[in-house]
Enzyme design. Structure first.
Site, mmCIF file in Angstrom:
data_model
loop_
_atom_site.group_PDB
_atom_site.id
_atom_site.type_symbol
_atom_site.label_atom_id
_atom_site.label_comp_id
_atom_site.label_asym_id
_atom_site.label_seq_id
_atom_site.Cartn_x
_atom_site.Cartn_y
_atom_site.Cartn_z
ATOM 1 C CG ASP A 131 -10.330 52.522 97.124
ATOM 2 O OD1 ASP A 131 -10.285 51.586 97.942
ATOM 3 O OD2 ASP A 131 -11.346 52.826 96.464
ATOM 4 C CB THR A 189 -6.125 66.385 99.099
ATOM 5 O OG1 THR A 189 -5.281 65.336 99.604
ATOM 6 C CG2 THR A 189 -6.859 67.038 100.242
HETATM 7 N N1 AR6 Z 1 -0.637 56.430 101.418
HETATM 8 C C1 AR6 Z 1 -0.948 57.650 101.913
HETATM 9 N N2 AR6 Z 1 -1.471 58.642 101.183
HETATM 10 C C2 AR6 Z 1 -1.671 58.412 99.869
HETATM 11 C C3 AR6 Z 1 -1.374 57.162 99.261
HETATM 12 C C4 AR6 Z 1 -0.836 56.146 100.099
HETATM 13 N N3 AR6 Z 1 -0.518 54.937 99.632
HETATM 14 N N4 AR6 Z 1 -1.697 57.248 97.944
HETATM 15 C C5 AR6 Z 1 -2.164 58.496 97.727
HETATM 16 N N5 AR6 Z 1 -2.141 59.200 98.889
HETATM 17 P P1 AR6 Z 1 -6.681 59.692 96.824
HETATM 18 P P2 AR6 Z 1 -9.334 60.954 97.070
HETATM 19 C C6 AR6 Z 1 -2.594 60.572 99.150
HETATM 20 O O1 AR6 Z 1 -6.636 59.972 95.370
HETATM 21 O O2 AR6 Z 1 -8.813 62.238 96.554
HETATM 22 C C7 AR6 Z 1 -9.797 56.457 94.374
HETATM 23 O O3 AR6 Z 1 -9.921 56.056 93.036
HETATM 24 C C8 AR6 Z 1 -2.797 61.476 97.944
HETATM 25 O O4 AR6 Z 1 -1.574 62.096 97.593
HETATM 26 O O5 AR6 Z 1 -6.245 58.362 97.299
HETATM 27 O O6 AR6 Z 1 -10.202 60.957 98.284
HETATM 28 C C9 AR6 Z 1 -11.032 56.085 95.179
HETATM 29 O O7 AR6 Z 1 -11.569 54.845 94.774
HETATM 30 C C10 AR6 Z 1 -3.810 62.451 98.467
HETATM 31 O O8 AR6 Z 1 -3.173 63.489 99.210
HETATM 32 O O9 AR6 Z 1 -8.180 59.879 97.408
HETATM 33 C C11 AR6 Z 1 -11.960 57.220 94.880
HETATM 34 O O10 AR6 Z 1 -12.626 57.015 93.658
HETATM 35 C C12 AR6 Z 1 -4.649 61.639 99.440
HETATM 36 O O11 AR6 Z 1 -3.871 60.484 99.745
HETATM 37 C C13 AR6 Z 1 -11.029 58.405 94.781
HETATM 38 O O12 AR6 Z 1 -9.758 57.861 94.428
HETATM 39 C C14 AR6 Z 1 -5.985 61.197 98.893
HETATM 40 O O13 AR6 Z 1 -5.838 60.843 97.536
HETATM 41 C C15 AR6 Z 1 -10.872 59.124 96.082
HETATM 42 O O14 AR6 Z 1 -10.107 60.281 95.862
#
Ligand code: AR6
Length: 183
Positions: free
Chosen positions: A33, A123
């Site tokens: 995000d 995740t």
């Molecule tokens: N590109 C691809 N994957 C990524 C990237 C990126 N730039 N950055 C992280 N990941 P997360 P959630 C991976 O935390 O768990 C936010 O604050 C990461 O390693 O982005 O659904 C939102 O506003 C992990 O495997 O999302 C919500 O409040 C995956 O993407 C909350 O985080 C998802 O990690 C959502 O948490």
């Protein structure tokens, strides 16, 4: 549907749509995000603000998704999807995660998107165990394999996630492409 697995940053991907792992407020956050809003610029946040005001005054419910433009991203659109927060597994997390992927694929079908890129929703900050989230992500994608998008990239930010995706796809006998050279 062609499936791609790629380790990298989702904000660099040229596709009809990239999926944002958002939260109900649609007001941004960390992880995917944060990266999407940072790279995509203020237009995405402004569209999110209006969507929140007009369509989701109580927030976008967990398991659902909504669409904005891609702002300055190479992708045309962003699908903002809200995955479940992991609370131990007995609070409907699995079916909410499945709904999340199902609704993304339904939106891709409605819009006839050719290509979408999807991160491993929930995740990261939401702490859903990767080994439990991976089969849900993959099975739900496979359930929709005969529809749009024609190409779907599973984007992994770390090697563990990539290894898990590849292992699961191989166990299921599903063909996939490593990398996004031809995406
Ligand atoms: N590109 C691809 N994957 C990524 C990237 C990126 N730039 N950055 C992280 N990941 P997360 P959630 C991976 O935390 O768990 C936010 O604050 C990461 O390693 O982005 O659904 C939102 O506003 C992990 O495997 O999302 C919500 O409040 C995956 O993407 C909350 O985080 C998802 O990690 C959502 O948490």
């Amino acid at each position: 549907m062609e499936i791609y697995v790629w380790k990298g940053d989702i904000t660099s991907i040229q596709a009809d749509a990239v999926v944002n792992a958002a939260n109900s407020s649609l007001m941004g956050g960390g992880g995917v995000d944060g990266a999407i809003h940072r790279v995509g610029g203020p237009k995405i946040a402004e569209e999110c603000r209006i969507l929140k005001l007009k369509r989701y005054p109580n927030g976008l419910p967990t398991g659902q998704c909504t669409l904005t433009s891609g702002g300055q991203l190479p992708a045309k659109y962003v699908i903002h999807a809200v995955g479940p927060v992991w609370k131990g597994g007995e609070f409907g997390e699995a079916s909410l995660l499945e709904s999340c992927y199902r609704n993304i694929l339904q939106l891709a079908q409605e819009r006839a998107f050719e290509s979408i890129a999807v991160p491993s929703i929930s995740t990261g900050i939401f702490a859903y165990p990767k080994e439990l989230a991976t089969p849900i992500a993959i099975q739900t994608v496979l359930d929709h394999k005969d529809q749009f998008p024609r190409k779907l990239a599973l984007i992994c930010f770390d090697k563990d996630t990539k290894d898990l995706y590849e292992k699961t796809l191989k166990e299921l006998g599903v063909n996939f492409k490593e990398g996004i050279q031809s995406f």
